[in-house]
Design a protein around this motif. Sequence first.
Motif, short mmCIF file in Angstrom:
data_model
loop_
_atom_site.label_atom_id
_atom_site.label_comp_id
_atom_site.label_asym_id
_atom_site.label_seq_id
_atom_site.Cartn_x
_atom_site.Cartn_y
_atom_site.Cartn_z
N LYS A 108 0.84 -1.19 0.00
CA LYS A 108 0.00 0.00 0.00
C LYS A 108 0.89 1.25 0.00
O LYS A 108 1.74 1.40 0.88
CB LYS A 108 -0.89 -0.05 1.24
N LYS A 109 0.64 2.09 -1.00
CA LYS A 109 1.56 3.21 -1.22
C LYS A 109 1.72 4.13 -0.02
O LYS A 109 2.79 4.67 0.24
CB LYS A 109 1.06 4.05 -2.40
N THR A 110 0.61 4.36 0.70
CA THR A 110 0.69 5.33 1.80
C THR A 110 1.26 4.73 3.09
O THR A 110 1.56 5.45 4.02
CB THR A 110 -0.69 5.91 2.12
N TYR A 111 1.38 3.41 3.12
CA TYR A 111 1.92 2.78 4.34
C TYR A 111 3.46 2.75 4.25
O TYR A 111 4.06 1.72 3.93
CB TYR A 111 1.38 1.35 4.50
N THR A 112 4.06 3.89 4.51
CA THR A 112 5.52 3.98 4.42
C THR A 112 6.08 4.40 5.78
O THR A 112 5.34 4.88 6.64
CB THR A 112 5.93 5.05 3.40
N PHE A 113 7.39 4.26 5.93
CA PHE A 113 8.04 4.73 7.16
C PHE A 113 7.85 6.24 7.30
O PHE A 113 7.65 6.75 8.39
CB PHE A 113 9.54 4.40 7.14
N GLU A 114 7.90 6.94 6.18
CA GLU A 114 7.78 8.41 6.23
C GLU A 114 6.42 8.82 6.77
O GLU A 114 6.29 9.83 7.46
CB GLU A 114 7.96 9.03 4.83
N THR A 154 0.07 -3.52 10.52
CA THR A 154 0.05 -3.75 9.07
C THR A 154 0.77 -2.61 8.34
O THR A 154 1.50 -2.85 7.37
CB THR A 154 -1.42 -3.88 8.59
N HIS A 155 0.58 -1.41 8.84
CA HIS A 155 1.26 -0.25 8.24
C HIS A 155 2.78 -0.49 8.24
O HIS A 155 3.46 -0.27 7.23
CB HIS A 155 0.90 1.00 9.04
N LEU A 156 3.30 -0.99 9.36
CA LEU A 156 4.76 -1.20 9.44
C LEU A 156 5.22 -2.31 8.50
O LEU A 156 6.28 -2.20 7.86
CB LEU A 156 5.17 -1.51 10.88
N LEU A 157 4.43 -3.37 8.38
CA LEU A 157 4.84 -4.44 7.45
C LEU A 157 4.89 -3.89 6.02
O LEU A 157 5.84 -4.14 5.28
CB LEU A 157 3.85 -5.62 7.51
N HIS A 158 3.88 -3.14 5.66
CA HIS A 158 3.89 -2.55 4.31
C HIS A 158 5.04 -1.55 4.15
O HIS A 158 5.59 -1.41 3.07
CB HIS A 158 2.55 -1.88 4.00
N SER A 159 5.39 -0.86 5.25
CA SER A 159 6.51 0.08 5.16
C SER A 159 7.79 -0.67 4.82
O SER A 159 8.60 -0.22 4.00
CB SER A 159 6.74 0.81 6.48
N ILE A 160 7.97 -1.84 5.46
CA ILE A 160 9.15 -2.66 5.14
C ILE A 160 9.08 -3.06 3.67
O ILE A 160 10.05 -2.96 2.92
CB ILE A 160 9.21 -3.90 6.05
N TYR A 286 -2.10 13.64 18.30
CA TYR A 286 -2.24 14.96 17.69
C TYR A 286 -1.46 15.01 16.37
O TYR A 286 -1.98 15.42 15.33
CB TYR A 286 -1.72 16.03 18.67
N VAL A 287 -0.21 14.55 16.42
CA VAL A 287 0.62 14.60 15.20
C VAL A 287 0.05 13.66 14.12
O VAL A 287 0.05 13.99 12.94
CB VAL A 287 2.09 14.23 15.52
N ILE A 288 -0.44 12.50 14.56
CA ILE A 288 -1.02 11.57 13.58
C ILE A 288 -2.19 12.26 12.85
O ILE A 288 -2.28 12.22 11.62
CB ILE A 288 -1.50 10.26 14.25
N LEU A 289 -3.05 12.92 13.63
CA LEU A 289 -4.20 13.59 13.01
C LEU A 289 -3.75 14.67 12.03
O LEU A 289 -4.27 14.79 10.92
CB LEU A 289 -5.10 14.20 14.09
N GLN A 290 -2.74 15.43 12.45
CA GLN A 290 -2.24 16.48 11.56
C GLN A 290 -1.72 15.88 10.26
O GLN A 290 -2.00 16.35 9.17
CB GLN A 290 -1.07 17.20 12.23
N LYS A 291 -0.96 14.80 10.42
CA LYS A 291 -0.35 14.16 9.25
C LYS A 291 -1.42 13.58 8.31
O LYS A 291 -1.35 13.74 7.10
CB LYS A 291 0.59 13.06 9.74
N LYS A 292 -2.40 12.90 8.92
CA LYS A 292 -3.46 12.30 8.10
C LYS A 292 -4.25 13.38 7.37
O LYS A 292 -4.61 13.23 6.21
CB LYS A 292 -4.44 11.48 8.95
N ALA A 293 -4.52 14.49 8.08
CA ALA A 293 -5.29 15.58 7.48
C ALA A 293 -4.52 16.12 6.27
O ALA A 293 -5.08 16.36 5.20
CB ALA A 293 -5.53 16.68 8.50
N GLN A 294 -3.21 16.23 6.46
CA GLN A 294 -2.37 16.76 5.39
C GLN A 294 -2.35 15.78 4.20
O GLN A 294 -2.54 16.16 3.05
CB GLN A 294 -0.98 16.93 5.97
#
Length: 452
Positions: A108-114, A154-160, A286-294
């Motif tokens: 999944k493209k958005t599931y990255t370490f970044e 799952t996000h982390l597995l896809h990031s790998i 808080y940061v997660i919400l900011q990031k997702k919103a962005q």
Amino acid sequence: MDILEIKWNEVRNELLKQVSVISYEMWLSKLEPINFTENILYIKAPKNTIKQVCVDSFNFLLSETIQKVFNTSEYVILGPEEYEEFIKYNNPIVEKKNEFVSKVNPFKKTYTFENFVIGKSNQFVYSACKTVAESPGQRFNPLFIYGGPGLGKTHLLHSIGNYLYYNKPELNVLYSTCENFTNDYLNCLHSGDLNNDKTSRLTSFREKYRNVDVLMIDDIQFISKKDSTQEEFFNTFNDLYQNNKHIIITSDRPPKEIATLTDRMISRFTMGLIQDIQSPDYETRYVILQKKAQLENCAIDNEAISYLAENVTNNVRELEGILQKTTFLASLQSRPIATIEDAREALKMKLDECKENITADFIIDTVCKYFAISKSDVMSTKRNKEIADSRHICIYLICELLNLPMATIGREIFKRDHTTIIHARNKVADNIKTNDSIARKVTDLKSMILNK
Ligand code: ADP
Ligand code: MG
């Protein structure tokens, strides 16, 4: 009509039986099959949002239905850009198929370490995953990650997977849910395909799971004890491990608490690193919400973000859902930026929806699945500790989540006196205060039920 279309019509008919007409019309009916090659079905989605919803909400249903009709649970949904890529590599020369297969990014493209927000709750697991991605086959093998639902496993597995796809494309990396692994295996044992005997099916199964440099199995808690799947998984594990291949596993609980896991399998997992991932604290939320919103172009003001970060505490999936609801409500009011009023309304709607949709049956089913115990045992009068504990947790959750009188819960659900219900509820409530492991299980279960 070609064979692909005929089969796809069968898939459509099956899907229609399983979902509401609205869900079908909005999302699933938009999918079109484009190719079936090397046992993988390629499907086109006309928009990335449609792809996203299908992957997020209908993954299990799609793989189950595709399994039924195409005899494989492997499918890839391509958004418009990926479809272009497909056409480029696949057309008109059919021989290029292999090249294409190795070029499609299955992660999944958005599931990255970044895109993963690091906080106290997940910093260790994040760096373990990063280390593995940077030099697979070396430290932390196997890597076992556990934590409640919606915390980013799952996000982390896809990031790998994404990292390796771009940085070490020569490596063969396979991600599979435990459910897919099991289906693939059972399918190769029981498939009725006469042209393809069992031995050769087993060979291709092993080719798929053992001919890899990195194997990631998501949600191992669903491994079955009864059939030979666990034996096969054990052998797959040993084969890869001996050859210095990396194995990464996730689960919603530590290995020792997976009732179906054999001791020898548990001891294999302890050879590497077992790392937990916890619920994010306020700052991280808080940061997660900011990031997702962005990332999703959601306009929302800081006050609304901090209100949501304060009030939605369980997991990140829940945060994402409520963020979407909040910005949707703002758009209904033609407000360019979502405010705290939208956030309050979204949270209230979510709670009302949960209350309306949750039934005692659903709670009992979720608990039974979680503890790998049969419903008939939980509903029986058996006093065996494992069964009685699960029954008490069912009662506790029903009391907590449904607005029902104790007497009704006793009489109509469990065929017991209301004093038994009160006793069971109080027992779990006390246990939660003193026993961290019980507290975690109950929180995870609640979160699974509320986010159904
Ligand atoms: P799990 O597999 O643990 O149930 P997921 O990996 O599916 O959870 O995560 C649920 C959602 O939350 C995903 O959309 C994921 O991107 C998001 N998420 C979880 N943790 C984080 C994080 N630390 N930073 C950003 N997004 C996260
Ligand atoms: Mg997951």
